[in-house]
Design an enzyme around this catalytic site. Structure first.
Site, mmCIF file in Angstrom:
data_model
loop_
_atom_site.group_PDB
_atom_site.id
_atom_site.type_symbol
_atom_site.label_atom_id
_atom_site.label_comp_id
_atom_site.label_asym_id
_atom_site.label_seq_id
_atom_site.Cartn_x
_atom_site.Cartn_y
_atom_site.Cartn_z
ATOM 1 N N CYS A 50 4.340 9.577 5.281
ATOM 2 C CA CYS A 50 5.180 10.321 4.341
ATOM 3 C C CYS A 50 4.392 11.406 3.590
ATOM 4 O O CYS A 50 4.068 12.435 4.159
ATOM 5 C CB CYS A 50 5.849 9.349 3.370
ATOM 6 S SG CYS A 50 7.293 10.036 2.518
ATOM 7 N N HIS A 54 8.242 3.997 6.624
ATOM 8 C CA HIS A 54 7.711 2.973 5.717
ATOM 9 C C HIS A 54 8.127 1.619 6.295
ATOM 10 O O HIS A 54 8.476 1.511 7.456
ATOM 11 C CB HIS A 54 8.288 3.159 4.316
ATOM 12 C CG HIS A 54 7.904 4.443 3.664
ATOM 13 N ND1 HIS A 54 6.631 4.701 3.199
ATOM 14 C CD2 HIS A 54 8.630 5.565 3.397
ATOM 15 C CE1 HIS A 54 6.584 5.907 2.663
ATOM 16 N NE2 HIS A 54 7.785 6.454 2.776
#
Length: 282
Positions: A100, A217
């Protein structure tokens, strides 16, 4: 070679206090345990704010998680002082996983919703833009299909992936920025369910040499043990194969390091169940 007991790896965890907002420390735990279960001597080196460049150079693999804007701003200033060494390590095929915000850092820039441009490290040929406050946030469960041309590329006639035949990754994404890839990087995968890099072109993540960026994630590695093994395998081969050029195994044409198989039946059952629940058959 299949005896993993004599191997040693140092995994550098970049900014563990600042860049682990979404439980990404689970990736470090997964890498550590999967090494230990194989008898690989693994050291986790925490590279906190202001870390020494010599410590960075000592790493055989790198990991960096995601965070919110405040933490990312702090990290950005510190990391720019080390970007040349990080660039050299990436170019030298040191394996790395960047999640990310860390993934975005490696690109050319991040354009905020108000138009402000935040310069990236300009290591990978990509950029990220936030389309504005009224734009839909890209959030939810995601299933991606790995790019075979990248993860199953053959070197010396030997496939470079793990022992698993699983070609999907599952995870959870949560990002406002849209990432677009340039011609010098390839997508990690194609989106089957979810949004991926930008919600439009069906790409997810990026691959450059042995470095992998992704929005997944979850954390990603406990849910996808085959991908964790791929990173471990790459790190071992990068570190040990050059010194094994005269070994009988390499003379016989076996230019790879084989990991001891682990019982991943429970993890892979969960992986399959989640994917099927999202409408993807594995």
């Amino acid at each position: 070679m299949k005896n993993n007991d004599n191997y040693k790896l140092t995994i550098g965890w970049l900014y563990p206090e600042l860049m682990s907002t979404y439980g990404d420390r689970g990736n470090i735990i997964s890498l550590q345990k999967r090494c230990e279960w194989r008898g690989i001597d693994v050291k986790i080196l925490r590279l906190d704010f202001g870390f020494r460049i010599s410590d960075l150079k000592a790493c055989d693999m790198l990991f960096m998680g995601g965070a919110q804007d405040t933490q990312q701003t702090i990290v950005s200033k510190d990391l720019k002082e080390k970007k040349q060494v990080l660039r050299e390590m990436i170019e030298d095929n040191i394996p790395g996983l960047y999640i990310c915000g860390a993934y975005q850092f490696l690109g050319k820039y991040y354009k905020e919703a108000d138009g402000t441009i935040i310069e990236g490290l300009d290591i990978l040929d990509l950029y990220t833009e936030n389309p504005g406050e009224n734009a839909k946030r890209l959030i939810g469960n995601i299933v991606i299909e790995l790019n075979n041309n990248i993860l199953r590329a053959k070197q010396g006639g030997v496939e470079k992936f793990s022992t698993s035949s699983n070609n999907t990754l599952i995870g959870f994404e949560n990002h406002g920025g849209r990432t677009y890839l340039g011609k010098n990087v390839k997508a990690l995968a194609t989106v089957k369910v979810g949004f991926g890099n930008n919600g439009t072109d069906k790409t997810e993540g990026a691959v450059y040499k042995n470095s992998f960026g992704t929005y997944l994630h979850g954390p990603i590695l406990p849910k996808n043990p085959h991908f964790a093994d791929h990173l471990i395998k790459l790190a071992l081969e990068k570190k040990y194969l050059p010194a094994m050029q005269d070994s009988k195994a390499l003379q016989a044409g076996k230019k790879t390091i084989q990991l001891k198989e682990l019982d991943d039946s429970l993890e892979l059952q969960a992986h399959k169940h989640i994917a099927q629940g999202l409408g993807v058959t594995i």
